[in-house]
Design a protein around this motif. Structure first.
Motif, PDB file in Angstrom:
ATOM      1  N   SER A  48      16.525   8.263  -4.581  1.00  0.00           N
ATOM      2  CA  SER A  48      15.572   7.576  -3.715  1.00  0.00           C
ATOM      3  C   SER A  48      14.752   6.551  -4.491  1.00  0.00           C
ATOM      4  O   SER A  48      13.965   5.852  -3.925  1.00  0.00           O
ATOM      5  CB  SER A  48      14.635   8.595  -3.096  1.00  0.00           C
ATOM      6  N   GLY A  49      14.908   6.514  -5.807  1.00  0.00           N
ATOM      7  CA  GLY A  49      13.958   5.703  -6.600  1.00  0.00           C
ATOM      8  C   GLY A  49      14.530   4.402  -7.091  1.00  0.00           C
ATOM      9  O   GLY A  49      15.331   3.769  -6.452  1.00  0.00           O
ATOM     10  N   VAL A  50      14.092   4.016  -8.316  1.00  0.00           N
ATOM     11  CA  VAL A  50      14.530   2.754  -8.921  1.00  0.00           C
ATOM     12  C   VAL A  50      15.982   2.947  -9.337  1.00  0.00           C
ATOM     13  O   VAL A  50      16.252   3.707 -10.245  1.00  0.00           O
ATOM     14  CB  VAL A  50      13.710   2.487 -10.210  1.00  0.00           C
ATOM     15  N   PRO A  51      16.908   2.264  -8.698  1.00  0.00           N
ATOM     16  CA  PRO A  51      18.297   2.603  -8.971  1.00  0.00           C
ATOM     17  C   PRO A  51      18.685   2.501 -10.449  1.00  0.00           C
ATOM     18  O   PRO A  51      19.141   3.474 -11.009  1.00  0.00           O
ATOM     19  CB  PRO A  51      19.076   1.615  -8.110  1.00  0.00           C
ATOM     20  N   GLU A  52      18.427   1.351 -11.107  1.00  0.00           N
ATOM     21  CA  GLU A  52      18.949   1.187 -12.476  1.00  0.00           C
ATOM     22  C   GLU A  52      18.440   2.290 -13.412  1.00  0.00           C
ATOM     23  O   GLU A  52      19.193   2.894 -14.149  1.00  0.00           O
ATOM     24  CB  GLU A  52      18.557  -0.162 -13.106  1.00  0.00           C
ATOM     25  N   LEU A  53      17.108   2.538 -13.354  1.00  0.00           N
ATOM     26  CA  LEU A  53      16.534   3.522 -14.272  1.00  0.00           C
ATOM     27  C   LEU A  53      17.088   4.909 -13.990  1.00  0.00           C
ATOM     28  O   LEU A  53      17.487   5.638 -14.888  1.00  0.00           O
ATOM     29  CB  LEU A  53      15.008   3.563 -14.117  1.00  0.00           C
ATOM     30  N   GLU A  54      17.124   5.274 -12.712  1.00  0.00           N
ATOM     31  CA  GLU A  54      17.569   6.619 -12.381  1.00  0.00           C
ATOM     32  C   GLU A  54      19.055   6.795 -12.640  1.00  0.00           C
ATOM     33  O   GLU A  54      19.495   7.842 -13.066  1.00  0.00           O
ATOM     34  CB  GLU A  54      17.270   6.925 -10.914  1.00  0.00           C
ATOM     35  N   VAL A  55      19.804   5.737 -12.378  1.00  0.00           N
ATOM     36  CA  VAL A  55      21.241   5.815 -12.592  1.00  0.00           C
ATOM     37  C   VAL A  55      21.517   6.089 -14.077  1.00  0.00           C
ATOM     38  O   VAL A  55      22.308   6.962 -14.427  1.00  0.00           O
ATOM     39  CB  VAL A  55      21.911   4.508 -12.119  1.00  0.00           C
ATOM     40  N   GLU A  56      20.813   5.402 -14.964  1.00  0.00           N
ATOM     41  CA  GLU A  56      21.016   5.625 -16.400  1.00  0.00           C
ATOM     42  C   GLU A  56      20.555   7.042 -16.771  1.00  0.00           C
ATOM     43  O   GLU A  56      21.215   7.749 -17.520  1.00  0.00           O
ATOM     44  CB  GLU A  56      20.265   4.565 -17.212  1.00  0.00           C
ATOM     45  N   SER A  83       4.857   1.832  -7.859  1.00  0.00           N
ATOM     46  CA  SER A  83       4.757   0.392  -7.610  1.00  0.00           C
ATOM     47  C   SER A  83       4.199  -0.276  -8.864  1.00  0.00           C
ATOM     48  O   SER A  83       3.508   0.362  -9.663  1.00  0.00           O
ATOM     49  CB  SER A  83       3.795   0.139  -6.459  1.00  0.00           C
ATOM     50  N   SER A  84       4.470  -1.562  -9.049  1.00  0.00           N
ATOM     51  CA  SER A  84       4.038  -2.224 -10.289  1.00  0.00           C
ATOM     52  C   SER A  84       2.517  -2.218 -10.421  1.00  0.00           C
ATOM     53  O   SER A  84       1.981  -2.142 -11.509  1.00  0.00           O
ATOM     54  CB  SER A  84       4.600  -3.642 -10.366  1.00  0.00           C
ATOM     55  N   ASP A  85       1.796  -2.249  -9.295  1.00  0.00           N
ATOM     56  CA  ASP A  85       0.329  -2.212  -9.357  1.00  0.00           C
ATOM     57  C   ASP A  85      -0.157  -0.901  -9.965  1.00  0.00           C
ATOM     58  O   ASP A  85      -1.038  -0.892 -10.823  1.00  0.00           O
ATOM     59  CB  ASP A  85      -0.281  -2.341  -7.944  1.00  0.00           C
ATOM     60  N   LEU A  86       0.421   0.192  -9.501  1.00  0.00           N
ATOM     61  CA  LEU A  86       0.004   1.494 -10.020  1.00  0.00           C
ATOM     62  C   LEU A  86       0.457   1.672 -11.466  1.00  0.00           C
ATOM     63  O   LEU A  86      -0.254   2.226 -12.287  1.00  0.00           O
ATOM     64  CB  LEU A  86       0.580   2.630  -9.153  1.00  0.00           C
ATOM     65  N   ARG A  87       1.660   1.180 -11.751  1.00  0.00           N
ATOM     66  CA  ARG A  87       2.195   1.327 -13.098  1.00  0.00           C
ATOM     67  C   ARG A  87       1.291   0.637 -14.122  1.00  0.00           C
ATOM     68  O   ARG A  87       1.064   1.132 -15.216  1.00  0.00           O
ATOM     69  CB  ARG A  87       3.606   0.729 -13.134  1.00  0.00           C
ATOM     70  N   LYS A  88       0.786  -0.539 -13.723  1.00  0.00           N
ATOM     71  CA  LYS A  88      -0.079  -1.318 -14.627  1.00  0.00           C
ATOM     72  C   LYS A  88      -1.330  -0.557 -15.037  1.00  0.00           C
ATOM     73  O   LYS A  88      -1.801  -0.681 -16.148  1.00  0.00           O
ATOM     74  CB  LYS A  88      -0.483  -2.638 -13.947  1.00  0.00           C
ATOM     75  N   VAL A  89      -1.891   0.216 -14.082  1.00  0.00           N
ATOM     76  CA  VAL A  89      -3.167   0.878 -14.387  1.00  0.00           C
ATOM     77  C   VAL A  89      -2.993   2.342 -14.783  1.00  0.00           C
ATOM     78  O   VAL A  89      -3.973   3.042 -15.003  1.00  0.00           O
ATOM     79  CB  VAL A  89      -4.155   0.798 -13.189  1.00  0.00           C
ATOM     80  N   ASN A  90      -1.750   2.822 -14.898  1.00  0.00           N
ATOM     81  CA  ASN A  90      -1.563   4.246 -15.182  1.00  0.00           C
ATOM     82  C   ASN A  90      -1.960   4.602 -16.611  1.00  0.00           C
ATOM     83  O   ASN A  90      -2.003   3.739 -17.489  1.00  0.00           O
ATOM     84  CB  ASN A  90      -0.102   4.646 -14.927  1.00  0.00           C
ATOM     85  N   CYS A  91      -2.244   5.892 -16.811  1.00  0.00           N
ATOM     86  CA  CYS A  91      -2.693   6.352 -18.126  1.00  0.00           C
ATOM     87  C   CYS A  91      -1.576   6.213 -19.171  1.00  0.00           C
ATOM     88  O   CYS A  91      -0.398   6.406 -18.865  1.00  0.00           O
ATOM     89  CB  CYS A  91      -3.107   7.821 -18.020  1.00  0.00           C
ATOM     90  N   THR A 533      -6.903   9.515 -16.190  1.00  0.00           N
ATOM     91  CA  THR A 533      -6.247   9.869 -14.919  1.00  0.00           C
ATOM     92  C   THR A 533      -4.785   9.416 -14.944  1.00  0.00           C
ATOM     93  O   THR A 533      -4.501   8.268 -15.283  1.00  0.00           O
ATOM     94  CB  THR A 533      -6.970   9.214 -13.725  1.00  0.00           C
ATOM     95  N   LEU A 534      -3.905  10.338 -14.597  1.00  0.00           N
ATOM     96  CA  LEU A 534      -2.463  10.055 -14.595  1.00  0.00           C
ATOM     97  C   LEU A 534      -1.949  10.201 -13.160  1.00  0.00           C
ATOM     98  O   LEU A 534      -2.327  11.120 -12.449  1.00  0.00           O
ATOM     99  CB  LEU A 534      -1.750  11.072 -15.503  1.00  0.00           C
ATOM    100  N   CYS A 535      -1.076   9.287 -12.757  1.00  0.00           N
ATOM    101  CA  CYS A 535      -0.522   9.309 -11.402  1.00  0.00           C
ATOM    102  C   CYS A 535       1.006   9.357 -11.488  1.00  0.00           C
ATOM    103  O   CYS A 535       1.605   8.597 -12.266  1.00  0.00           O
ATOM    104  CB  CYS A 535      -0.973   8.037 -10.678  1.00  0.00           C
ATOM    105  N   LEU A 536       1.636  10.245 -10.714  1.00  0.00           N
ATOM    106  CA  LEU A 536       3.093  10.371 -10.724  1.00  0.00           C
ATOM    107  C   LEU A 536       3.612  10.501  -9.288  1.00  0.00           C
ATOM    108  O   LEU A 536       2.914  11.025  -8.419  1.00  0.00           O
ATOM    109  CB  LEU A 536       3.522  11.612 -11.531  1.00  0.00           C
ATOM    110  N   PRO A 537       4.850  10.038  -9.046  1.00  0.00           N
ATOM    111  CA  PRO A 537       5.404  10.154  -7.690  1.00  0.00           C
ATOM    112  C   PRO A 537       5.796  11.599  -7.370  1.00  0.00           C
ATOM    113  O   PRO A 537       6.165  12.357  -8.262  1.00  0.00           O
ATOM    114  CB  PRO A 537       6.652   9.258  -7.757  1.00  0.00           C
TER     115      PRO A 537
END
Length: 781
Positions: A48-56, A83-91, A533-537
């Protein structure tokens, strides 16, 4: 380093890399085709996620065939699918990491993956950038007390929704103003909501008493044994050099206490012409002879302190005292420090033999190589734990430096640091003349120890999204209430780990968040709160859970769990549990995509290093069997497992290996971030067939046989290769906060060096390939 890693003949240019030079006798390469990734992902429940990363991450790897699995660069943690917005500010993963970067929606899904769920934390690490919030209003959720952070949602300008318990809170007026942009009406642009690591300056609401000053007490063993090692010279010299760099302010206080069969206090009151020694010989009823003049203001009494440090190494040179009254000395330290709290640094060189807390030798040297059980991994008495808990209650942290060639029952002594949030340093066979590398190591460790940042009277709480719960904590601290860790002292080199479970389904949310808040007093007397603070899907598919597995975080969490298991159950139980962790996870991966996977030992690419790391854990001093291991060294290794941050743990478990007789000027020695690694060793191993030019130009010896037995540094020679090698080694040292002891191959270290080659077979342990076959055999049971 991949190339120097081949076993057997080098691969022919035309052979495929998957089994170049790695066909053990009677071993046939498989020819069965691998399934396509779309087939595999469908079998695992769809991606269900980012295909390239998950596929590898899910690419099936046949471990028995693919020999070269080590990545050319250090293993990066998996990138959470946000999302790239959340990724940018993640711990930053250097501060906060989860074993699974995709959180399973239910405990049932987690159980299906057979992977451990937990967090690894490095909360007080040195940071180059840290947003400091000085505003008088600290915005927190009214229900669960979560600090406002980048992952809350603003319903409008006046209301925000907590990302942990989902309560809707009001935005205070003051929060409407943004001090960075000096604009009004944009609460979502405040620094607290733009950064996942921030530090608040706390108000008096966050204090039980006025912030304490920095107080440092040194408790020193001066028995005959201690004087013989020569550690006092190294320590006093280090203190003299770093006295003015001790973290603190105008209120900083210091004191000294020495002991053998009696306890000696030192009056350093300003105005005395020289330090006064006061001896208390009744160790059964310890009292403080002059309460006001033993912990003195460092600025006011600096000259007396320096006089004492210059005199101490010579004061006990002719002592005949062999006894060690460590317990009573600690009781005295507790009484002396109780009013303020602070840090006690204890230097001990033998088993405590007299007074409260005395210990008997429990080690049977004949059992050091036993493959049966290992006895005495736990403490012999609760004296040191009880004392540590008393210390913790008065905000006193105790650090232990054990410098001993004899058994000293570290399993009992380490309790003084474990429960008071202290650190343990261990220098086996320390001697200032016979073991110069250890002497240099102590001096460099002290340089870091005395000058590194410190937080006093600290507490830490970890909160997580509703539905998740924390059930086990690992590290040096005292758990004050169910989720509040009491840290009398906090330092930038300590790591913590927690295990979690999923109590309620997370089906209603797409994100899970974790927040660690550390409230402490800085050495300058300011009350501060550092929040991460850490955020994960959150995911509902098994394939996503596997794709997000963080193999290094899993390894470190399992190492913590294995130490607990060895002490509560047995070493063999702990070892079995580690092997089972590999078997279970590979089994779960196979079972859920089974009809598609070829024969062999198949791991998803993200877990391809898991068997290697677990084999490396089983070969560590903490957990190994069948090879001579001193009890104190085993216990120290266990202490490291429980208190080191992830990066350092991985360096201990799977060390870096570099070939250095072919360095070029282009060697990348770009400044890396410092990582804080203690008690590591750096070996420069020279093989018998080494080029004589290298031996001459770098080591300054005519040939291999003339390399001296105890070389602990590379000589400064006027050759290009000498300059290159020294530059490379000093670059490696610079990336560590605690520099490694350095040895050039000699007979005494050879066996130690080979013990770190974890893929090789040893007399008591599998080679990597044999271990893979063992795993395969366990899976087919």
């Amino acid at each position: 380093m991949q190339p120097g890693y081949q076993q057997g003949p080098a691969p022919r240019p035309d052979s495929s890399p998957s089994h170049g030079g790695y066909n053990p006798p009677g071993y046939q390469p498989y020819s069965q085709p691998f399934p396509s990734l779309s087939q595999l992902s469908a079998a695992l429940g769809g991606l269900s996620g980012v295909p390239e990363l998950e596929v590898e991450a899910l690419r099936p790897v046949n471990l028995l065939q693919e020999r070269n699995i080590l990545p050319p660069k250090p293993t990066a943690p998996p990138e959470p699918n946000l999302s790239s917005d959340l990724r940018k500010v993640n711990c930053s993963p250097d501060t906060f990491r989860c074993t699974l970067s995709c959180i399973p929606q239910t405990q049932a899904l987690l159980n299906k993956a057979r992977l451990p769920l937990g967090l690894l934390l490095h909360p007080f690490r040195d940071l180059t950038q840290l947003p400091v919030i000085t505003s008088s209003t600290i915005v927190r959720c009214r229900s669960c007390r979560t600090y406002i952070n980048p992952f809350v949602s603003f319903l409008d300008q006046r209301r925000w929704k907590c990302n942990l318990c989902y309560r809707v809170n009001d935005v205070p007026d003051e929060f409407m103003y943004n001090p960075v942009t000096r604009s009004y009406g944009e609460p979502h642009k405040r620094p607290e909501v733009q950064n996942s690591t921030v530090e608040f300056i706390a108000s008096s609401d966050y204090m039980l008493r006025p912030p304490q000053p920095a107080v440092y007490l040194f408790v020193l063993d001066v028995s005959h044994n201690a004087v013989e090692t020569g550690y006092l010279n190294v320590l006093c010299q280090s203190l003299l050099e770093n006295l003015e760099k001790l973290p603190g302010d105008a209120r900083t206080r210091v004191g000294f206490l020495t002991f053998d069969s009696t306890i000696h206090f030192y009056n350093l009151q300003e105005g005395l012409s020289q330090p006064q020694m006061l001896v208390v010989s009744d160790i059964n009823d310890v009292f403080i002879p002059t309460p006001d003049s033993l912990l003195v203001n460092l600025k006011e009494s600096q000259e007396l302190v320096k006089d004492l440090l210059n005199a101490l190494p010579g004061m006990f040179t002719h002592t005949r005292e062999t006894h060690s009254a460590l317990g009573p000395a600690l009781q005295a330290a507790y009484k002396l420090m109780s009013a303020t709290g602070g840090r006690v640094s204890v230097f001990q060189t033998q088993l405590p033999t007299i007074g409260a807390g005395l210990l008997q030798s429990r080690e049977d040297p004949n059992q050091r190589s036993s493959t049966k059980g290992v006895q005495h991994l736990g403490p012999a008495t609760d004296f040191y734990k009880k004392l540590a808990l008393d210390c913790s209650g008065q905000q006193i942290g105790v650090d232990l430096f054990l410098l001993s060639s004899q058994y000293s029952d570290l399993a009992s002594l380490a309790c003084m640091s474990k429960y008071s949030a202290g650190s343990v340093f261990y220098y086996p066979a320390f001697h200032h003349i016979h073991n110069p590398a250890q002497s240099v190591k102590l001096q460099k460790d002290l340089q870091r120890y005395l000058t590194r940042k410190i937080g006093f009277e600290a507490v830490m709480r970890i909160r997580c999204t509703k539905g998740l719960s924390i059930h086990t904590f690992h590290g040096n601290f005292f758990v004050r209430s169910t989720d509040l860790l009491s840290l009398a002292n906090v330092n930038p080199d300590s790591g913590f780990a927690v295990q979690m479970s999923i109590d309620e389904s997370l089906a209603d949310t797409t994100l899970a968040c974790f927040q660690a808040a550390l409230l402490y007093t800085s050495s300058k007397g300011k009350r501060r709160i550092r929040v991460h603070t850490l955020c994960l899907p959150v995911v509902s598919q098994l394939s996503d859970v596997f794709a997000g597995a963080d193999v290094q975080a899993i390894t470190c969490l399992l190492a913590n769990m294995a130490v607990d298991r060895s002490i509560s159950s047995s070493l063999s139980d702990a070892r079995d549990a580690l092997v089972n962790a590999v078997v279970d996870s590979l089994d779960a991966f196979r079972a859920n995509g089974s009809n598609l996977q070829p024969a062999g030992l198949i791991a998803p690419a993200c877990l391809r290093l898991f068997p290697l790391y677990v084999l490396a854990l089983l070969k560590q001093k903490a957990l190994r069997t069948g090879i001579s291991t001193r009890l104190d060294e085993r216990v120290f290794s266990m202490c490291e497992f429980k208190s080191q941050p992830l990066k350092q743990m991985m360096r201990i478990v799977h060390p870096d290996l570099y070939r250095i007789d072919n360095l070029t000027d282009q060697v990348k020695t770009n400044k890396q971030k410092k990582t804080h690694t203690r008690h590591l060793i750096m070996f420069l191993w020279v093989g018998k067939c080494c080029n004589e030019t290298f031996i001459r130009d770098v080591l300054g010896c005519p040939n291999y046989t003339s390399i001296p037995a105890s070389m602990t540094e590379i000589p400064e020679l006027e050759t290009a290769s000498s300059a290159r090698t020294r530059a490379f080694v000093s670059w490696l040292q610079e990336t560590r906060a605690f520099p490694a002891a350095f040895y050039v191959d000699d007979s005494s270290t050879k066996s130690s060096f080979f013990q770190h080659l974890v893929e090789d077979r040893s007399e008591s342990a599998f080679s990597y390939y044999e271990f893979l076959l063992h795993i395969q055999q366990q899976m087919s049971k």
